[in-house]
Enzyme design. Structure first.
Site, PDB file in Angstrom:
ATOM      1  N   ASN A  70       1.698 -64.215  59.239  1.00 55.41           N
ATOM      2  CA  ASN A  70       2.973 -64.797  59.661  1.00 55.41           C
ATOM      3  C   ASN A  70       2.902 -64.928  61.177  1.00 55.41           C
ATOM      4  OD1 ASN A  70       5.613 -65.318  60.475  1.00 55.41           O
ATOM      5  ND2 ASN A  70       6.508 -64.080  58.838  1.00 55.41           N
ATOM      6  N   THR A  71       2.599 -66.139  61.639  1.00 53.59           N
ATOM      7  CA  THR A  71       2.386 -66.314  63.084  1.00 53.59           C
ATOM      8  C   THR A  71       3.680 -66.212  63.880  1.00 53.59           C
ATOM      9  OG1 THR A  71       2.557 -68.713  62.807  1.00 53.59           O
ATOM     10  CG2 THR A  71       0.355 -67.759  62.732  1.00 53.59           C
ATOM     11  N   CYS A  72       4.833 -66.366  63.231  1.00 50.05           N
ATOM     12  CA  CYS A  72       6.095 -66.223  63.959  1.00 50.05           C
ATOM     13  C   CYS A  72       6.319 -64.777  64.378  1.00 50.05           C
ATOM     14  CB  CYS A  72       7.252 -66.719  63.097  1.00 50.05           C
ATOM     15  SG  CYS A  72       7.165 -68.494  62.734  1.00 50.05           S
ATOM     16  N   SER A  73       5.939 -63.853  63.497  1.00 51.73           N
ATOM     17  CA  SER A  73       6.090 -62.428  63.828  1.00 51.73           C
ATOM     18  C   SER A  73       4.774 -61.802  64.265  1.00 51.73           C
ATOM     19  CB  SER A  73       6.626 -61.670  62.612  1.00 51.73           C
ATOM     20  OG  SER A  73       5.725 -61.765  61.508  1.00 51.73           O
ATOM     21  N   ASN A  74       3.718 -62.627  64.398  1.00 49.78           N
ATOM     22  CA  ASN A  74       2.384 -62.150  64.812  1.00 49.78           C
ATOM     23  C   ASN A  74       1.886 -61.034  63.883  1.00 49.78           C
ATOM     24  OD1 ASN A  74       2.245 -63.890  67.071  1.00 49.78           O
ATOM     25  ND2 ASN A  74       3.475 -62.460  68.273  1.00 49.78           N
TER      26      ASN A  74
END
Length: 615
Positions: free
Chosen positions: A581-585
């Site tokens: 999940n790249t939004c939350s790294n």
């Protein structure tokens, strides 16, 4: 005969005009700074030095006019004036120092014995120079005495005295010795006072006016030049580094300050296809509703043209900025080898205003949490930051003919061979204003250096200025000029690559309670993860460390602003492949029983992810 005489005069007039035209085209690079009052003294203002290209035969009034125009172009808060032009010792520029000859830049350079690029003059408000208001106090350690024009002309040059206590200078000096040397025990009005500490001895200045200028220059000029270079180093580098250490300024703190004007309640939309990232990005940046002070909302489309599901909370934005910097490197506005690219003039790019757009893209990428370009040449970045350093080499030239010509000049082993090479390539050198008579073989270095500076900076100055206007978005250019030591590496290529240890420390695992069965499997998987990173570093896997970071965060390198939120690791029971999940790294690792299986599944999952970590 009358007709013949008239035509002869016409030809002579034409030839003279042509010669003057060629001479007018010659330009040299000097530096212009600003001085402002500090208490009763004048002091150079840090971060206000700018390069200025001018005719070497120009007089002081013309330099003053161009310097004021250049300063006003880059500093909107400047007062109206009038201004005066000053030497580094705060005396007004009227005559060449040590003589009664009217000032010209060429004469001053000849007597000073320095390259034009190492000459710095200053402008100051006339009311402050004649005796204006005091603004602040400063300590006294390094003293530059301001003399009247007559005193300056009778003396030779400015004397710099730097006497830290308990160092090489004795603690106590006989009182009569100081009087004999003409030293003053107190700081007088008209002195520039620069201080780093408070434990310094009293400032001293040399007021001896009886030395003949020419005799003194013959005997001591080399020593004076070295001291002057040290002064420049103190003003430009040492004081900056000291200031950063004292204030504890860090790169993430600078980026955080620049990002404060961003309104996260408003967004600028970008619809991007990975098949043509540049086209979609240009449309987004050129949209009338776009503002760099708004957050970025990015939506990617897959190959079928269907929008990917999900809301951009940072991951898609970071991926777009990473892909954009990668695409920007190959645009026709840049030339030069990989990692050392510089701007070049391109007519179509000028019509499309691509230079301004490229500068804005870089500023927005860095401030909005993306990566820097990491491909610009150091010479271009130093010029953008207002630093006079220029160390380009011939291998930077991609034009084979030009590179071969410069290589022949550089390889000349004698004066005769050098003259032959300069005449062979006279047209090329004359275009850059570098054709000159050479008296020694060492002159080849100046010819090559001057040509490279013209080739990289001079001939492209118009598009570089437009690029700087774009780079001024979100005050990034101003920050670069104030903190070049920290921000220049963001733009320049670095040989340093990611390491397995850096990534292992970057991602913090979210573990189950100690003693549980799941905790044992998670600990085993963390061991697989550490070994997998080592295999990536040693090129024993199908992906690189940069690919791993891109899969998990949308970035291929550590961003200047740092990661927000901090990257973490979670564990999967229901999938044999990694997810992210790249939004939350967040990177999600599969819980598997053997390292070989873990390694192959990690490779397969990352290689086949359609975007930024979605399996």
């Amino acid at each position: 005969m009358e007709y013949r005489n008239s035509k002869s005069k016409e030809k002579q007039s034409f030839n003279c005009g042509k010669g003057r035209l060629k001479q007018e085209k010659r330009r040299v690079h000097i530096n212009i700074g600003m001085m402002s009052p500090q208490g009763v003294d004048l002091k150079p203002r840090r971060g206000k030095t700018l390069p200025l290209f001018t005719d070497p035969e120009v007089a002081a009034p013309a330099i003053l006019e161009r310097a004021v125009q250049k300063m006003k172009a880059f500093n909107k808060d400047m007062d109206e004036g009038p201004y005066v032009l000053l030497y580094p010792d705060c005396s007004e520029v009227v005559n060449v120092p040590g003589s009664e000859r009217p000032f010209t830049l060429a004469e001053y350079k000849k007597d000073l014995g320095k390259a034009y690029a190492r000459i710095t003059l200053f402008i100051c408000l006339e009311k402050h120079f004649r005796g204006g208001d005091d603004t602040s106090d400063s300590d006294s350690d390094i003293v530059i005495t301001s003399r009247s024009t007559a005193e300056f002309n009778q003396a030779d040059t400015v004397v710099f005295v730097f006497e830290p206590r308990n160092k090489s200078t004795p603690k106590h000096k006989p009182e009569n010795e100081g009087k004999a040397l003409g030293h003053s025990s107190t700081t007088q009005p008209g002195q520039i006072v620069i201080s780093d500490t408070e434990d310094m001895g009293p400032p001293k200045t040399n007021t001896d006016k009886t030395t003949c200028y020419s005799t003194y220059t013959d005997l001591y000029a080399p020593c004076v030049e070295e001291e002057d270079e040290e002064l420049v180093a103190v003003n430009m580098t040492s004081l900056l580094d000291t200031e950063m250490e004292v204030m504890n300024i860090t790169l993430p703190a600078i980026i955080a300050t620049l990002s404060q004007p961003i309104d996260h309640g408003r967004v600028s939309r970008f619809n991007i296809s990975r098949a043509n990232v540049w086209d979609g990005a240009v449309r987004g940046f050129k949209r009338t509703s776009y503002s760099e002070n708004c957050d970025m909302l990015v939506k990617f489309t897959d190959d079928a043209g269907v929008f990917e599901e999900g809301i951009d909370s940072g991951g898609p934005r970071r991926e777009l900025l990473s892909l954009l910097m990668k695409n920007l490197k190959d645009r026709p506005i840049f030339d030069g080898p990989d990692g050392r690219r510089f701007l070049v003039y391109n007519a179509n790019a000028v019509r499309e205003d691509e230079y301004y757009l490229a500068g804005k893209m870089i500023a927005v990428s860095v401030v909005h949490g993306g990566p820097g370009p990491h491909f610009l040449s150091e010479d271009l970045v130093h010029y953008l930051a207002g630093q006079p350093s220029f160390k380009a080499t011939v291998d930077l030239i991609t034009d084979e003919e030009v590179g071969k010509a410069l290589q022949e000049i550089e390889n000349a082993a004698s004066v005769d061979a050098l003259r032959e090479m300069t005449m062979r390539h006279s047209t090329m050198l004359q275009t850059a204003g570098c054709l000159r008579h050479v008296a020694s073989v060492e002159g080849k270095n100046d010819i090559v250096s001057d040509y490279l500076q013209w080739y990289i900076i001079g001939r492209n100055s118009s598009v570089i200025d437009r690029f700087k206007e774009g780079l001024s978005a979100l005050q990034f250019l101003n920050a670069l000029q104030q903190h070049p030591t920290l921000l220049a590496p963001v733009l320049c290529h670095s040989e340093k690559r990611l390491t397995a240890l850096e990534l292992e420390r970057l991602f913090k695992p979210d573990l189950s309670p100690p003693g549980s069965n799941r905790r044992l499997r998670e600990s085993q998987t963390l061991g697989y993860w550490a070994d997998y990173l080592l295999d990536c570093e040693e090129s024993q896997t199908a992906v690189s460390l940069e690919d791993v970071l891109m899969f998990a965060t949308g970035l291929t390198s550590l961003p200047p602003s740092g990661f927000e939120p901090s990257p973490g690791i979670e564990f999967l029971d229901d999938s044999p492949f990694p997810m992210a999940n790249t939004c939350s790294n967040t990177l999600k690792l599969p819980l598997l029983d053997a390292y070989n299986v873990f390694k192959s599944q990690m490779d397969f999952g990352m290689q086949n992810s359609p975007g930024f970590g979605c399996f």
